[in-house]
Design a protein around this motif. Structure first.
Motif, PDB file in Angstrom:
ATOM      1  N   UNK A 191      51.308  39.742  19.142  1.00  0.00           N
ATOM      2  CA  UNK A 191      50.322  39.450  18.102  1.00  0.00           C
ATOM      3  C   UNK A 191      49.118  38.711  18.685  1.00  0.00           C
ATOM      4  N   UNK A 212      45.686  35.244  14.468  1.00  0.00           N
ATOM      5  CA  UNK A 212      45.294  35.683  13.125  1.00  0.00           C
ATOM      6  C   UNK A 212      45.539  37.169  12.886  1.00  0.00           C
ATOM      7  N   UNK A 254      54.945  34.160  14.425  1.00  0.00           N
ATOM      8  CA  UNK A 254      54.064  34.156  13.254  1.00  0.00           C
ATOM      9  C   UNK A 254      53.297  32.836  13.195  1.00  0.00           C
ATOM     10  N   UNK A 255      54.029  31.737  13.405  1.00  0.00           N
ATOM     11  CA  UNK A 255      53.394  30.417  13.332  1.00  0.00           C
ATOM     12  C   UNK A 255      52.343  30.266  14.445  1.00  0.00           C
ATOM     13  N   UNK A 256      52.764  30.525  15.664  1.00  0.00           N
ATOM     14  CA  UNK A 256      51.881  30.286  16.815  1.00  0.00           C
ATOM     15  C   UNK A 256      50.610  31.133  16.708  1.00  0.00           C
ATOM     16  N   UNK A 263      49.425  32.359  13.888  1.00  0.00           N
ATOM     17  CA  UNK A 263      48.897  32.273  12.517  1.00  0.00           C
ATOM     18  C   UNK A 263      48.772  33.678  11.939  1.00  0.00           C
ATOM     19  N   UNK A 264      49.814  34.459  12.138  1.00  0.00           N
ATOM     20  CA  UNK A 264      49.808  35.832  11.616  1.00  0.00           C
ATOM     21  C   UNK A 264      50.068  35.831  10.116  1.00  0.00           C
ATOM     22  N   UNK A 265      49.666  36.912   9.498  1.00  0.00           N
ATOM     23  CA  UNK A 265      49.932  37.102   8.077  1.00  0.00           C
ATOM     24  C   UNK A 265      50.686  38.404   7.891  1.00  0.00           C
ATOM     25  N   UNK A 282      53.118  28.727  23.122  1.00  0.00           N
ATOM     26  CA  UNK A 282      52.808  27.944  21.938  1.00  0.00           C
ATOM     27  C   UNK A 282      51.325  28.094  21.643  1.00  0.00           C
ATOM     28  N   UNK A 283      50.863  27.450  20.566  1.00  0.00           N
ATOM     29  CA  UNK A 283      49.463  27.592  20.174  1.00  0.00           C
ATOM     30  C   UNK A 283      48.534  26.758  21.031  1.00  0.00           C
ATOM     31  N   UNK A 337      54.460  29.473   6.723  1.00  0.00           N
ATOM     32  CA  UNK A 337      55.332  29.088   7.831  1.00  0.00           C
ATOM     33  C   UNK A 337      54.640  27.941   8.547  1.00  0.00           C
ATOM     34  N   UNK A 371      53.559  36.348   3.988  1.00  0.00           N
ATOM     35  CA  UNK A 371      54.011  35.276   4.877  1.00  0.00           C
ATOM     36  C   UNK A 371      52.831  34.897   5.755  1.00  0.00           C
ATOM     37  N   UNK A 372      52.448  33.635   5.741  1.00  0.00           N
ATOM     38  CA  UNK A 372      51.270  33.207   6.487  1.00  0.00           C
ATOM     39  C   UNK A 372      51.674  32.141   7.500  1.00  0.00           C
ATOM     40  N   UNK A 373      51.525  32.459   8.796  1.00  0.00           N
ATOM     41  CA  UNK A 373      51.687  31.441   9.831  1.00  0.00           C
ATOM     42  C   UNK A 373      50.551  30.442   9.718  1.00  0.00           C
ATOM     43  N   UNK A 374      50.879  29.162   9.903  1.00  0.00           N
ATOM     44  CA  UNK A 374      49.918  28.111   9.548  1.00  0.00           C
ATOM     45  C   UNK A 374      49.803  27.055  10.643  1.00  0.00           C
ATOM     46  N   UNK A 375      48.576  26.768  11.037  1.00  0.00           N
ATOM     47  CA  UNK A 375      48.280  25.592  11.869  1.00  0.00           C
ATOM     48  C   UNK A 375      47.108  24.861  11.240  1.00  0.00           C
TER      49      UNK A 375
END
Lengths: 339, 339
Positions: free
Chosen positions: A237, A240, A268-270, A272-274, B60-61, B245, B275-279
């Protein structure tokens, strides 16, 4: 005209992958249209992956088909007799899912659109001018918010929705990647304008194969399959990324079992996927605009279509199983009556 | 003032759940601030779930902490000496993640905010007036687009982000459900205004327990945990559910292994969930507005906080492990110096 109506009814919910024995053909008298409705003779019947969800005891977004009931599905057909001023006998129409796997159906005007052969030939009306076109259009442009410059990956890329989604992505300025099951299908995708592709059946490391064709990651993933293709994309991914969950055809053989495998919440988190679950019916207030744009692209030569047509009502379950096992190239239809 | 600076450095990446032996304390001279920066003495150090992601070789991010390096983390501290006109010695500030697990740090003005005790007491500035408040605010109101009337489920509901998210959801007109690990924590959540709750450690069928407290399904899920709570919520999605997330603390013991389990793509599709990955860093242009609203809610008595304070720099890894194993109630901090 025949005096009877042949119909495919569901006999039993499939256990795993459906087989022809899940349906049985029966005959009944041709029905009479009541006031306000009309009798339509089928020319083409639709078979499509969403039908797998309707023949399961699992929760779905709409009512399923119970054993003993007529199988659902849309059709292109000719009005035989009409008790509504909206349509005259002899007109060609395309219907919603309620037509069913049968030769004749009584339908309501609200479930029917008139086919205009000046816009496109008959089969197109169950394809890019039908639910498939709308699904590709809204799944890509609305649910995934695809933008020019995005790297767009499409699974079941040579399938009914995939082949349209790929072309819309190209028209919209994307770099478009096909994931499909054979060299022949990859060749067809190239003809449609896909920039690159992966044959998921011959790659030993599918995540690495996607990384190879998407070196900057995947911005948009149009997911028609779930399963191993989904898993491989989730490891590639871009920041975004947007994923439309449109279909899960690779789960066709395990609708009644949990889908166990790797989960990707960290990815998904890392990134920031949707992930957006998608049903085309949520966009119905915008269908007219989408149909107009799709027809316009087709008439400008920007939208090609391929059909995979099985002949004969008796082969309808077979045609559906072709689809579930990736044997079709392009939109799968069943020809059941004269044009 | 001490003449040396005690620091916690990472020794090794954890295998599974971290242990205290993944860090070692060392001493070094107190650093001198160069031109444009300042020396800050720590009063409170932060420990937070995001740190688990930083001590892993997994992607990681942002850059992680390598073995041998100072452990990351924000602090509330006092300016000891300043080589920037922006801050004077004696002022109390709150810093970004670069402060680290140590007694003294040289920091840049761009990584610091002034603490105003007229707004809220000291620990609040690493809590609802810090990253936790912003995370709860944007994760709920922006990423999940929570609306009045939504049924909102929050995992790690008594934790640092969860306790704030629950209160913002209540202020915003939601019906708010706590998922947490003890009767005591559920009691605290009730005091905060949560409408109902589930103790995930004592329920034998967690999906059924969530169905019981969310009879109309879950509209918004603020996911701080992943794991079994995520799985149970995914089986109770309302149509058009939105899932943020935010964290995956239940995966703390398996960062270097695939997370195998049930996948829910059919549930996502059928309910058209998102589902939305979030930072939180993606929302930094809106921090000022969020801080102002959070401070305002607090001053109107609409936002309570609970702290779980461990004393002494030497106990910092221990405090972090309390958090990863759900032993804390409220925001976990480490007091390392005098107010």
């Amino acid at each position: 005209m025949n005096s009877t109506n042949r119909q495919w009814k569901l006999v039993s919910y499939p256990t795993g992958m459906p087989t022809e024995s899940n349906w049985a053909m029966s005959e009944s008298p041709i029905p009479e249209p009541s006031s306000g409705s009309m009798l339509v003779r089928a020319i083409y019947l639709d078979v499509a992956p969403y039908m797998r969800g309707r023949i399961s005891s699992q929760k779905n977004y709409t009512a399923g088909v119970n054993p003993g009931e007529l199988m659902v599905g849309g059709a292109i057909g000719q009005v035989v007799s009409s008790n509504t001023p909206a349509y005259q006998s002899g007109q060609i129409v395309v219907t919603g899912h309620t037509f069913g796997w049968q030769e004749f159906a009584v339908v309501e005007p609200s479930d029917v659109r008139l086919v205009d052969l000046d816009i496109a030939p008959l089969p197109c009306w169950l394809d890019f001018l039908g639910m498939n076109g709308l699904t590709a259009y809204f799944g890509l442009l609305q649910a995934a918010e695809m933008q020019a410059g995005d790297t767009v990956v499409i699974s079941a890329a040579a399938g009914s929705v995939g082949q349209i989604a790929g072309q819309i992505a190209k028209i919209s300025g994307g770099r478009v990647i096909a994931i499909t099951s054979s060299k022949k299908k990859l060749g067809w995708c190239r003809q449609l304008g896909y920039d690159d592709g992966v044959n998921y059946r011959t790659e030993t490391d599918l995540a690495a194969a996607i990384a190879r064709v998407c070196p900057n990651g995947v911005d948009v993933y149009f997911d028609n399959t779930a399963g191993i293709i989904h898993d491989a994309v989730m490891q590639n991914l871009a920041a975004h990324a947007r994923i439309t969950i449109c279909g899960t055809v690779s789960l066709a053989d395990k609708f009644d079992q949990p889908d166990i495998g790797e989960r990707f919440l960290r990815n998904i988190l890392v990134s920031r996927a949707r992930i957006q679950g998608f049903l085309v019916g949520d966009y119905q207030h915008h269908y007219q605009k989408a149909w107009a744009r799709l027809a316009n692209w087709y008439q400008q030569g920007q939208l090609k279509c391929e059909y995979d047509i099985v002949e004969g009502l008796e082969n309808t379950p077979k045609a559906f199983l072709r689809l579930l096992t990736s044997k079709n190239l392009g939109k799968q239809l069943v020809k059941v009556g004269q044009d």
